[in-house]
Design a protein around this motif. Structure first.
Motif, PDB file in Angstrom:
ATOM      1  N   ALA A  14       0.831  -1.234  -0.470  1.00  0.00           N
ATOM      2  CA  ALA A  14      -0.022  -0.047  -0.198  1.00  0.00           C
ATOM      3  C   ALA A  14       0.554   1.808   0.068  1.00  0.00           C
ATOM      4  CB  ALA A  14      -0.899  -0.097   1.327  1.00  0.00           C
ATOM      5  N   LEU A  15       1.839   1.077   1.039  1.00  0.00           N
ATOM      6  CA  LEU A  15       2.727   2.208   1.145  1.00  0.00           C
ATOM      7  C   LEU A  15       4.101   2.192  -0.005  1.00  0.00           C
ATOM      8  CD1 LEU A  15       4.032   4.295   2.846  1.00  0.00           C
ATOM      9  CD2 LEU A  15       5.353   2.726   3.487  1.00  0.00           C
ATOM     10  N   ARG A  16       4.287   1.362  -1.012  1.00  0.00           N
ATOM     11  CA  ARG A  16       4.823   1.795  -1.872  1.00  0.00           C
ATOM     12  C   ARG A  16       4.189   2.277  -3.300  1.00  0.00           C
ATOM     13  NH1 ARG A  16       8.282  -4.020  -2.811  1.00  0.00           N
ATOM     14  NH2 ARG A  16       8.890  -2.390  -5.014  1.00  0.00           N
ATOM     15  N   PHE A  17       2.135   1.519  -3.731  1.00  0.00           N
ATOM     16  CA  PHE A  17       2.043   2.328  -4.046  1.00  0.00           C
ATOM     17  C   PHE A  17       1.174   3.603  -4.082  1.00  0.00           C
ATOM     18  CE2 PHE A  17      -0.287  -1.996  -5.845  1.00  0.00           C
ATOM     19  CZ  PHE A  17       0.368  -1.339  -7.099  1.00  0.00           C
ATOM     20  N   HIS A  18       1.833   4.001  -2.699  1.00  0.00           N
ATOM     21  CA  HIS A  18       1.016   5.217  -2.571  1.00  0.00           C
ATOM     22  C   HIS A  18       1.858   6.388  -3.029  1.00  0.00           C
ATOM     23  CE1 HIS A  18      -0.039   8.985  -0.020  1.00  0.00           C
ATOM     24  NE2 HIS A  18      -0.489   9.186  -0.030  1.00  0.00           N
TER      25      HIS A  18
END
Length: 302
Positions: free
Chosen positions: A184-188
């Motif tokens: 989730a953090l990497r997509f964000h």
């Protein structure tokens, strides 16, 4: 304020397996959703465990388009590699139609390449190599089609995170809560770098304690056994045949031929799409729009 609409399509990874919640699974897409906008976000998760590219095209796509999403994620392909019917030409054609249908709507599309399941499971060389070859083929197709349809693409098929056991669940194939939060953090981060408006970044810190070893063992002894059995019943006969072929070529010193054959198949699959079939994507979108319009007429006349 109008809510941003986010729809997630795919398999068990996007369904959230490995990240338990009170009512089932949560997962990276649900963790990402609140950070997609400063205001409200409507999140719909259509992903289903075991789904293949055919399932996404035939069962999930229409439902996803019907929600008229601003953002859509399509992360799928591993289950295709775990079936005797694996065909990279079919995988490429299906993904091209799914990606194209969202691109035709102007939807921000999220995609990802995925880890090799054989390596994650630590399978013997002769069994792992055929699966690795298939996953490389799928990832190559996903890379190419993500570029073609201007998707926000996450390179999740390699890197140190694959070797960090703290990020993975007991089955060694699905991320645990920490792993889902990393996705989730990497997509964000990618969305922010692309200049797309986003809300606060998901936190990498888990909200729940990591499962104990006894909990992991219980999972493996119950649900995990069923998961393996379902896939082995379909894949094992062909996987054994692929392993035998691998060993024969290795004995002859001709293993490189299998790699070349796989590369040629990928090139052929992508070449078949080079001319493009925008009409297919437009037809899908048009069909959904017609159904929605008809529903609107019926609703209004009632």
């Amino acid at each position: 304020m109008t809510a941003l609409r986010f729809v997630a399509l795919g398999d068990s990874l996007t369904e959230g397996v490995g990240d338990p919640a009170r009512d089932g699974w949560r997962g990276w897409a649900a963790l990402l959703a609140p950070g997609l906008a400063e205001g409200p976000v409507e999140f719909t998760n259509l992903a289903v465990s075991g789904a293949r590219t055919r399932d996404v095209l035939e069962r999930q796509l229409a439902a996803g388009l019907a929600r008229r999403p601003d953002v859509a994620s399509v992360v799928v392909g591993v289950n295709d590699t775990l079936r005797r019917t694996f065909d990279i030409h079919a995988v490429a054609a299906r993904l091209d139609r799914v990606y194209g249908a969202f691109a035709a709507r102007g939807t921000v599309l999220l995609t990802a390449c995925l880890p090799d399941p054989g390596a994650m499971l630590g399978l013997p060389h002769a069994l792992a190599r055929p699966l690795a070859r298939r996953q490389r083929a799928v990832n190559t197709v996903v890379h190419a089609l993500s570029d073609r349809h201007r998707a926000v693409h996450l390179h999740a098929g390699e890197g140190a995170w694959l070797r960090d056991r703290a990020l993975w669940s007991a089955d060694r194939l699905h991320p645990g809560e920490r792993g889902h939060r990393q996705l989730a953090l990497r997509f964000h981060t990618l969305l922010t770098a692309s200049g797309l408006p986003t809300g606060p970044a998901p936190t990498p810190e888990p909200g729940f304690p990591a499962p104990t070893k006894s909990a992991d063992l219980r999972w493996l002894a119950t649900a995990g056994v069923g998961w393996v059995a379902r896939r082995c019943a379909d894949l094992l006969p062909q996987l054994l045949a692929l392993a035998a072929e691998e060993l024969r070529h290795r004995a002859r010193g001709s293993s490189a031929l299998l790699d070349l054959r796989a590369s040629a198949a990928v090139s052929s699959a992508l070449a078949a799409l080079a001319v493009g079939e925008p009409s297919a994507a437009v037809a899908i979108v048009g069909a959904v729009d017609e159904v929605q319009a008809a529903d609107g007429v019926r609703t209004g006349s009632g």
